[in-house]
Design a protein around this motif. Structure first.
Motif, PDB file in Angstrom:
ATOM      1  N   ARG A   8       0.816  -1.226   0.000  1.00  0.00           N
ATOM      2  CA  ARG A   8       0.000   0.000   0.000  1.00  0.00           C
ATOM      3  C   ARG A   8       0.844   1.268   0.000  1.00  0.00           C
ATOM      4  O   ARG A   8       0.510   2.250  -0.641  1.00  0.00           O
ATOM      5  CB  ARG A   8      -0.903   0.034   1.236  1.00  0.00           C
ATOM      6  CG  ARG A   8      -2.245  -0.568   0.983  1.00  0.00           C
ATOM      7  CD  ARG A   8      -3.238  -0.249   2.084  1.00  0.00           C
ATOM      8  NE  ARG A   8      -4.102  -1.387   2.212  1.00  0.00           N
ATOM      9  CZ  ARG A   8      -3.990  -2.330   3.129  1.00  0.00           C
ATOM     10  NH1 ARG A   8      -3.061  -2.256   4.059  1.00  0.00           N
ATOM     11  NH2 ARG A   8      -4.809  -3.343   3.144  1.00  0.00           N
ATOM     12  N   ARG A  90      -4.941   6.494 -19.320  1.00  0.00           N
ATOM     13  CA  ARG A  90      -4.333   6.288 -17.998  1.00  0.00           C
ATOM     14  C   ARG A  90      -2.974   6.985 -17.932  1.00  0.00           C
ATOM     15  O   ARG A  90      -2.613   7.602 -16.926  1.00  0.00           O
ATOM     16  CB  ARG A  90      -4.175   4.792 -17.721  1.00  0.00           C
ATOM     17  CG  ARG A  90      -5.515   4.083 -17.562  1.00  0.00           C
ATOM     18  CD  ARG A  90      -5.326   2.588 -17.388  1.00  0.00           C
ATOM     19  NE  ARG A  90      -6.607   1.890 -17.493  1.00  0.00           N
ATOM     20  CZ  ARG A  90      -6.730   0.577 -17.662  1.00  0.00           C
ATOM     21  NH1 ARG A  90      -5.659  -0.197 -17.738  1.00  0.00           N
ATOM     22  NH2 ARG A  90      -7.930   0.020 -17.747  1.00  0.00           N
ATOM     23  N   THR A  93      -3.483  10.708 -17.644  1.00  0.00           N
ATOM     24  CA  THR A  93      -3.919  11.086 -16.293  1.00  0.00           C
ATOM     25  C   THR A  93      -2.710  11.168 -15.366  1.00  0.00           C
ATOM     26  O   THR A  93      -2.567  12.126 -14.591  1.00  0.00           O
ATOM     27  CB  THR A  93      -4.933  10.046 -15.751  1.00  0.00           C
ATOM     28  OG1 THR A  93      -6.017   9.985 -16.667  1.00  0.00           O
ATOM     29  CG2 THR A  93      -5.435  10.412 -14.372  1.00  0.00           C
ATOM     30  N   LEU A  94      -1.838  10.168 -15.468  1.00  0.00           N
ATOM     31  CA  LEU A  94      -0.635  10.177 -14.633  1.00  0.00           C
ATOM     32  C   LEU A  94       0.234  11.389 -14.964  1.00  0.00           C
ATOM     33  O   LEU A  94       0.664  12.130 -14.074  1.00  0.00           O
ATOM     34  CB  LEU A  94       0.178   8.890 -14.840  1.00  0.00           C
ATOM     35  CG  LEU A  94       1.513   8.905 -14.084  1.00  0.00           C
ATOM     36  CD1 LEU A  94       1.296   8.579 -12.621  1.00  0.00           C
ATOM     37  CD2 LEU A  94       2.538   7.986 -14.702  1.00  0.00           C
ATOM     38  N   ALA A  97      -1.158  14.710 -13.658  1.00  0.00           N
ATOM     39  CA  ALA A  97      -1.005  14.853 -12.207  1.00  0.00           C
ATOM     40  C   ALA A  97       0.459  15.127 -11.850  1.00  0.00           C
ATOM     41  O   ALA A  97       0.765  16.009 -11.032  1.00  0.00           O
ATOM     42  CB  ALA A  97      -1.495  13.582 -11.509  1.00  0.00           C
ATOM     43  N   ILE A 207      -0.171  10.322  -5.813  1.00  0.00           N
ATOM     44  CA  ILE A 207      -0.755   8.987  -5.618  1.00  0.00           C
ATOM     45  C   ILE A 207      -1.408   8.608  -6.944  1.00  0.00           C
ATOM     46  O   ILE A 207      -2.451   9.152  -7.305  1.00  0.00           O
ATOM     47  CB  ILE A 207      -1.821   8.979  -4.481  1.00  0.00           C
ATOM     48  CG1 ILE A 207      -1.220   9.475  -3.155  1.00  0.00           C
ATOM     49  CG2 ILE A 207      -2.428   7.582  -4.319  1.00  0.00           C
ATOM     50  CD1 ILE A 207      -0.134   8.584  -2.559  1.00  0.00           C
ATOM     51  N   ALA A 208      -0.764   7.720  -7.653  1.00  0.00           N
ATOM     52  CA  ALA A 208      -1.288   7.304  -8.957  1.00  0.00           C
ATOM     53  C   ALA A 208      -2.534   6.442  -8.737  1.00  0.00           C
ATOM     54  O   ALA A 208      -2.511   5.520  -7.925  1.00  0.00           O
ATOM     55  CB  ALA A 208      -0.215   6.538  -9.723  1.00  0.00           C
ATOM     56  N   GLY A 209      -3.598   6.767  -9.452  1.00  0.00           N
ATOM     57  CA  GLY A 209      -4.864   6.035  -9.280  1.00  0.00           C
ATOM     58  C   GLY A 209      -4.779   4.610  -9.798  1.00  0.00           C
ATOM     59  O   GLY A 209      -3.824   4.235 -10.490  1.00  0.00           O
ATOM     60  N   ARG A 210      -5.762   3.828  -9.440  1.00  0.00           N
ATOM     61  CA  ARG A 210      -5.840   2.453  -9.932  1.00  0.00           C
ATOM     62  C   ARG A 210      -7.267   2.157 -10.377  1.00  0.00           C
ATOM     63  O   ARG A 210      -8.230   2.698  -9.830  1.00  0.00           O
ATOM     64  CB  ARG A 210      -5.460   1.454  -8.836  1.00  0.00           C
ATOM     65  CG  ARG A 210      -3.992   1.512  -8.391  1.00  0.00           C
ATOM     66  CD  ARG A 210      -3.027   1.121  -9.490  1.00  0.00           C
ATOM     67  NE  ARG A 210      -1.670   0.899  -8.994  1.00  0.00           N
ATOM     68  CZ  ARG A 210      -0.726   1.825  -8.846  1.00  0.00           C
ATOM     69  NH1 ARG A 210      -0.986   3.093  -9.159  1.00  0.00           N
ATOM     70  NH2 ARG A 210       0.471   1.510  -8.391  1.00  0.00           N
ATOM     71  N   GLU A 211      -7.367   1.313 -11.367  1.00  0.00           N
ATOM     72  CA  GLU A 211      -8.668   0.867 -11.836  1.00  0.00           C
ATOM     73  C   GLU A 211      -9.331   0.039 -10.745  1.00  0.00           C
ATOM     74  O   GLU A 211      -8.644  -0.681 -10.011  1.00  0.00           O
ATOM     75  CB  GLU A 211      -8.496  -0.003 -13.083  1.00  0.00           C
ATOM     76  CG  GLU A 211      -7.964   0.748 -14.292  1.00  0.00           C
ATOM     77  CD  GLU A 211      -8.891   1.881 -14.704  1.00  0.00           C
ATOM     78  OE1 GLU A 211     -10.091   1.620 -14.931  1.00  0.00           O
ATOM     79  OE2 GLU A 211      -8.414   3.029 -14.811  1.00  0.00           O
ATOM     80  N   PRO A 212     -10.664   0.120 -10.623  1.00  0.00           N
ATOM     81  CA  PRO A 212     -11.359  -0.699  -9.620  1.00  0.00           C
ATOM     82  C   PRO A 212     -11.290  -2.179 -10.003  1.00  0.00           C
ATOM     83  O   PRO A 212     -11.122  -2.520 -11.180  1.00  0.00           O
ATOM     84  CB  PRO A 212     -12.801  -0.190  -9.675  1.00  0.00           C
ATOM     85  CG  PRO A 212     -12.938   0.433 -11.024  1.00  0.00           C
ATOM     86  CD  PRO A 212     -11.578   0.944 -11.428  1.00  0.00           C
TER      87      PRO A 212
END
Ligand SMILES: Cc1cc2nc3c(=O)[nH]c(=O)nc-3n(C[C@H](O)[C@H](O)[C@H](O)COP(=O)(O)O)c2cc1C
Length: 222
Positions: A8, A90, A93-94, A97, A207-212
């Motif tokens: 995490r 994706r 988006t990275l 940010a 904090i790079a997002g992640r797909e659900p």
């Protein structure tokens, strides 16, 4: 730190403090990582651990070469993936940010060039890792090396260290080959910065997002 927390809390750090990393700590991390799995246990990884004068020379020579040979920003091994959705979104988006946190405006080519060049300074980390693979091995062995790299990243995190995996290092590979004496029968496939992240640098707050989960997993037979 337990394994869940290490997973995490690991992030790609892109600004490091100059604090040196003791050789014993690096050795401990690599001793653990060599327990990583690999198909038929061939253990295809080899890592060059670079610090001090050699690290400084590698940085200086790659950055100088990059100015005179910008077209060498290509890997030696075939990279044929097509740019398409959903991956381009994706990636954008990275990038948005990250460049936002760095204060780099869209379209500012000079600032972009400089920032990408920070890869070759290992983002000022005191230790750089360069991963190579035998040219006769295939995609499965690339997977193995990815696992080796993730083990390093998690073991580092559990010891208060940070990392950034860096595909950027498969560019300008001829310089890396020469400086580190990488044999001709091996590809330079990836690099990694290793050190203590500078928490005061906004870029490390990314904090790079992640797909659900439903977008990435298909469950069968439950
Ligand atoms: C194989 C691989 C290559 C990467 N190459 C680079 C790189 O060259 N430069 C960089 O800044 N980040 C690089 N990254 C970091 C990714 O951008 C990052 O892992 C992703 O955006 C997710 O963010 P996180 O690691 O902070 O969770 C790489 C990551 C991986 C796994």
């Amino acid at each position: 730190m337990n394994i869940d927390d290490a997973i995490r809390n690991r992030i790609s750090a892109r600004a490091f403090k100059p604090t040196p990393v003791p050789l014993e700590l690096i050795t401990e991390i690599l001793e653990l990582a060599r327990r990583s799995p690999s198909g038929t246990n061939i253990q295809p990884w080899h890592v060059h651990v670079v610090a001090g004068d050699v690290r400084a020379r590698l940085e200086a020579e790659v950055l100088a070469h990059r100015e005179t040979h910008p077209d060498d920003a290509v890997a030696e091994f075939p990279r044929t993936s097509k740019r398409k959705e959903p991956y381009t979104s994706r990636m954008r988006t990275l990038g948005k940010a990250m460049y936002g946190l760095l204060g780099i405006a869209k379209g500012d080519q000079a600032a972009n060039w400089h920032q990408w060049g920070r890869n070759y300074a290992f983002f000022d980390a005191p230790v750089g890792l360069i991963f190579t693979i035998d040219k006769d091995l295939d995609a499965m062995s690339f997977l193995d090396i990815g696992m080796f790299m993730q083990s390093i990243m998690l073991a580092a995190k559990a010891r208060g260290l940070d990392t950034c995996a860096q595909g950027a290092w498969n560019n300008y590979w001829s310089v890396t080959r020469r400086v580190l004496n990488v044999p001709d029968d091996r590809y330079v496939i990836c690099g990694m910065s290793l050190g203590y992240a500078d928490e005061n640098e906004p870029v490390n707050g990314l904090i790079a997002g992640r797909e659900p989960l439903p977008a990435i997993a298909t469950f069968h037979g439950f």
